[in-house]
Design a protein around this motif. Sequence first.
Motif, PDB file in Angstrom:
ATOM      1  N   LEU A  48      83.367  37.576  61.116  1.00 50.14           N
ATOM      2  CA  LEU A  48      83.076  36.259  61.644  1.00 50.14           C
ATOM      3  C   LEU A  48      81.831  36.405  62.506  1.00 50.14           C
ATOM      4  O   LEU A  48      81.826  37.155  63.482  1.00 50.14           O
ATOM      5  CB  LEU A  48      84.234  35.701  62.475  1.00 50.14           C
ATOM      6  CG  LEU A  48      83.985  34.328  63.089  1.00 50.14           C
ATOM      7  CD1 LEU A  48      83.794  33.268  62.013  1.00 50.14           C
ATOM      8  CD2 LEU A  48      85.136  33.947  64.011  1.00 50.14           C
ATOM      9  N   ARG A  49      80.781  35.696  62.120  1.00 48.08           N
ATOM     10  CA  ARG A  49      79.519  35.743  62.867  1.00 48.08           C
ATOM     11  C   ARG A  49      79.452  34.497  63.738  1.00 48.08           C
ATOM     12  O   ARG A  49      79.453  33.379  63.231  1.00 48.08           O
ATOM     13  CB  ARG A  49      78.339  35.777  61.904  1.00 48.08           C
ATOM     14  CG  ARG A  49      76.991  35.632  62.598  1.00 48.08           C
ATOM     15  CD  ARG A  49      75.853  35.961  61.680  1.00 48.08           C
ATOM     16  NE  ARG A  49      75.869  37.406  61.432  1.00 48.08           N
ATOM     17  CZ  ARG A  49      75.300  37.982  60.380  1.00 48.08           C
ATOM     18  NH1 ARG A  49      74.685  37.251  59.477  1.00 48.08           N
ATOM     19  NH2 ARG A  49      75.350  39.301  60.245  1.00 48.08           N
ATOM     20  N   VAL A  50      79.401  34.706  65.048  1.00 52.22           N
ATOM     21  CA  VAL A  50      79.271  33.596  65.988  1.00 52.22           C
ATOM     22  C   VAL A  50      77.777  33.367  66.213  1.00 52.22           C
ATOM     23  O   VAL A  50      77.047  34.292  66.577  1.00 52.22           O
ATOM     24  CB  VAL A  50      79.999  33.885  67.312  1.00 52.22           C
ATOM     25  CG1 VAL A  50      79.779  32.757  68.296  1.00 52.22           C
ATOM     26  CG2 VAL A  50      81.495  34.074  67.049  1.00 52.22           C
ATOM     27  N   LEU A  51      77.361  32.115  65.995  1.00 49.93           N
ATOM     28  CA  LEU A  51      75.934  31.784  65.999  1.00 49.93           C
ATOM     29  C   LEU A  51      75.444  31.147  67.280  1.00 49.93           C
ATOM     30  O   LEU A  51      74.298  31.273  67.637  1.00 49.93           O
ATOM     31  CB  LEU A  51      75.621  30.839  64.838  1.00 49.93           C
ATOM     32  CG  LEU A  51      75.957  31.388  63.456  1.00 49.93           C
ATOM     33  CD1 LEU A  51      75.788  30.311  62.407  1.00 49.93           C
ATOM     34  CD2 LEU A  51      75.086  32.583  63.144  1.00 49.93           C
ATOM     35  N   GLY A  52      76.291  30.396  67.962  1.00 51.04           N
ATOM     36  CA  GLY A  52      75.820  29.724  69.167  1.00 51.04           C
ATOM     37  C   GLY A  52      76.822  28.693  69.622  1.00 51.04           C
ATOM     38  O   GLY A  52      77.860  28.501  68.998  1.00 51.04           O
ATOM     39  N   GLU A  53      76.507  28.032  70.690  1.00 50.88           N
ATOM     40  CA  GLU A  53      77.435  27.062  71.268  1.00 50.88           C
ATOM     41  C   GLU A  53      76.814  25.667  71.229  1.00 50.88           C
ATOM     42  O   GLU A  53      75.655  25.485  71.570  1.00 50.88           O
ATOM     43  CB  GLU A  53      77.761  27.441  72.717  1.00 50.88           C
ATOM     44  CG  GLU A  53      78.959  26.729  73.252  1.00 50.88           C
ATOM     45  CD  GLU A  53      79.432  27.353  74.550  1.00 50.88           C
ATOM     46  OE1 GLU A  53      79.657  26.586  75.497  1.00 50.88           O
ATOM     47  OE2 GLU A  53      79.577  28.579  74.605  1.00 50.88           O
ATOM     48  N   ARG A  54      77.598  24.709  70.765  1.00 51.96           N
ATOM     49  CA  ARG A  54      77.150  23.320  70.755  1.00 51.96           C
ATOM     50  C   ARG A  54      77.464  22.681  72.099  1.00 51.96           C
ATOM     51  O   ARG A  54      78.170  23.246  72.926  1.00 51.96           O
ATOM     52  CB  ARG A  54      77.868  22.550  69.633  1.00 51.96           C
ATOM     53  CG  ARG A  54      77.540  23.106  68.259  1.00 51.96           C
ATOM     54  CD  ARG A  54      78.091  22.224  67.183  1.00 51.96           C
ATOM     55  NE  ARG A  54      79.471  21.861  67.442  1.00 51.96           N
ATOM     56  CZ  ARG A  54      80.427  21.852  66.536  1.00 51.96           C
ATOM     57  NH1 ARG A  54      80.162  22.182  65.319  1.00 51.96           N
ATOM     58  NH2 ARG A  54      81.644  21.493  66.831  1.00 51.96           N
ATOM     59  N   GLN A  55      76.975  21.477  72.302  1.00 51.08           N
ATOM     60  CA  GLN A  55      77.164  20.791  73.573  1.00 51.08           C
ATOM     61  C   GLN A  55      78.636  20.604  73.915  1.00 51.08           C
ATOM     62  O   GLN A  55      79.017  20.673  75.071  1.00 51.08           O
ATOM     63  CB  GLN A  55      76.456  19.443  73.556  1.00 51.08           C
ATOM     64  CG  GLN A  55      74.949  19.590  73.635  1.00 51.08           C
ATOM     65  CD  GLN A  55      74.247  18.253  73.645  1.00 51.08           C
ATOM     66  OE1 GLN A  55      74.782  17.249  73.197  1.00 51.08           O
ATOM     67  NE2 GLN A  55      73.036  18.244  74.154  1.00 51.08           N
ATOM     68  N   GLU A  56      79.476  20.368  72.912  1.00 51.31           N
ATOM     69  CA  GLU A  56      80.911  20.160  73.194  1.00 51.31           C
ATOM     70  C   GLU A  56      81.624  21.453  73.563  1.00 51.31           C
ATOM     71  O   GLU A  56      82.816  21.440  73.848  1.00 51.31           O
ATOM     72  CB  GLU A  56      81.675  19.584  72.025  1.00 51.31           C
ATOM     73  CG  GLU A  56      81.178  18.638  71.037  1.00 51.31           C
ATOM     74  CD  GLU A  56      80.025  19.003  70.149  1.00 51.31           C
ATOM     75  OE1 GLU A  56      80.269  19.445  69.012  1.00 51.31           O
ATOM     76  OE2 GLU A  56      78.885  18.816  70.555  1.00 51.31           O
ATOM     77  N   GLY A  57      80.931  22.579  73.513  1.00 50.72           N
ATOM     78  CA  GLY A  57      81.546  23.844  73.891  1.00 50.72           C
ATOM     79  C   GLY A  57      82.073  24.643  72.715  1.00 50.72           C
ATOM     80  O   GLY A  57      82.431  25.799  72.863  1.00 50.72           O
ATOM     81  N   GLN A  58      82.133  24.039  71.518  1.00 46.34           N
ATOM     82  CA  GLN A  58      82.594  24.795  70.355  1.00 46.34           C
ATOM     83  C   GLN A  58      81.452  25.662  69.833  1.00 46.34           C
ATOM     84  O   GLN A  58      80.286  25.283  69.891  1.00 46.34           O
ATOM     85  CB  GLN A  58      83.058  23.858  69.244  1.00 46.34           C
ATOM     86  CG  GLN A  58      84.356  23.156  69.546  1.00 46.34           C
ATOM     87  CD  GLN A  58      84.798  22.310  68.360  1.00 46.34           C
ATOM     88  OE1 GLN A  58      83.994  21.660  67.722  1.00 46.34           O
ATOM     89  NE2 GLN A  58      86.074  22.336  68.094  1.00 46.34           N
ATOM     90  N   GLN A  59      81.808  26.815  69.318  1.00 48.98           N
ATOM     91  CA  GLN A  59      80.809  27.713  68.763  1.00 48.98           C
ATOM     92  C   GLN A  59      80.788  27.571  67.249  1.00 48.98           C
ATOM     93  O   GLN A  59      81.832  27.560  66.609  1.00 48.98           O
ATOM     94  CB  GLN A  59      81.119  29.153  69.139  1.00 48.98           C
ATOM     95  CG  GLN A  59      80.950  29.422  70.620  1.00 48.98           C
ATOM     96  CD  GLN A  59      81.318  30.843  70.966  1.00 48.98           C
ATOM     97  OE1 GLN A  59      82.382  31.313  70.621  1.00 48.98           O
ATOM     98  NE2 GLN A  59      80.418  31.527  71.650  1.00 48.98           N
ATOM     99  N   GLU A  60      79.582  27.499  66.703  1.00 51.28           N
ATOM    100  CA  GLU A  60      79.433  27.490  65.257  1.00 51.28           C
ATOM    101  C   GLU A  60      79.449  28.931  64.763  1.00 51.28           C
ATOM    102  O   GLU A  60      79.095  29.857  65.498  1.00 51.28           O
ATOM    103  CB  GLU A  60      78.124  26.822  64.853  1.00 51.28           C
ATOM    104  CG  GLU A  60      78.081  25.350  65.177  1.00 51.28           C
ATOM    105  CD  GLU A  60      76.763  24.715  64.781  1.00 51.28           C
ATOM    106  OE1 GLU A  60      75.823  25.435  64.388  1.00 51.28           O
ATOM    107  OE2 GLU A  60      76.684  23.485  64.880  1.00 51.28           O
ATOM    108  N   GLY A  61      79.851  29.098  63.517  1.00 53.09           N
ATOM    109  CA  GLY A  61      79.867  30.439  62.981  1.00 53.09           C
ATOM    110  C   GLY A  61      79.884  30.468  61.470  1.00 53.09           C
ATOM    111  O   GLY A  61      79.871  29.421  60.812  1.00 53.09           O
ATOM    112  N   GLN A  62      79.898  31.682  60.970  1.00 58.83           N
ATOM    113  CA  GLN A  62      79.978  31.922  59.540  1.00 58.83           C
ATOM    114  C   GLN A  62      81.044  32.985  59.306  1.00 58.83           C
ATOM    115  O   GLN A  62      80.995  34.050  59.929  1.00 58.83           O
ATOM    116  CB  GLN A  62      78.651  32.449  58.990  1.00 58.83           C
ATOM    117  CG  GLN A  62      77.481  31.526  59.174  1.00 58.83           C
ATOM    118  CD  GLN A  62      76.167  32.215  58.800  1.00 58.83           C
ATOM    119  OE1 GLN A  62      76.056  33.443  58.800  1.00 58.83           O
ATOM    120  NE2 GLN A  62      75.160  31.421  58.493  1.00 58.83           N
TER     121      GLN A  62
END
Length: 178
Positions: A48-62
Amino acid sequence: MPRNVEIKAKVADAEQLEQLAMALTESYGDIMSQTDTFFIVPHGRLKLRVLGERQEGQQEGQLIFYHRPDVSGPKLSEFQTTFVDDAASLLLTLSLALGVLGVVKKRRKLFMHGQTRIHVDTVEELGSYMELEVMLTDDQTLEDGQKIAEEVMEKLQIKTSDLVTGAYLDSLIHKAAA
């Protein structure tokens, strides 16, 4: 399943490599921080690659599953990628279900040259590396990808003696065991 030809090499001078990549691609590249968590699976690799954090606090990933032989030089990798909106929740679920094999943290600078992704990576606890990923079209063979990878290696002044096998995780596990 998508396929690419990959090579990985240890880099003595990441700044020089970045300069060569900028000249080759006529771009400054894109900088990103990535945290890859590898899970215990019966075959291949699942991370699971964590890419960054969005404004709502959730992290996008692959979520990335791949098969790739652990040999030096160009090698064929078959992979499947699923994009996720809530990487933190998925990380917890997969960690509980499968167990964590290890974590790799890196700063990556990405350059594109035709169908080749050039990564200049600084990996925590390991140092500087270069990865090439030649994205193959359906009609291209492993040999076609190897030829492209070798041409890019030459332009970036990467020597075959600098090539490494395995994933960054393998190096971290080996280093921890020593």
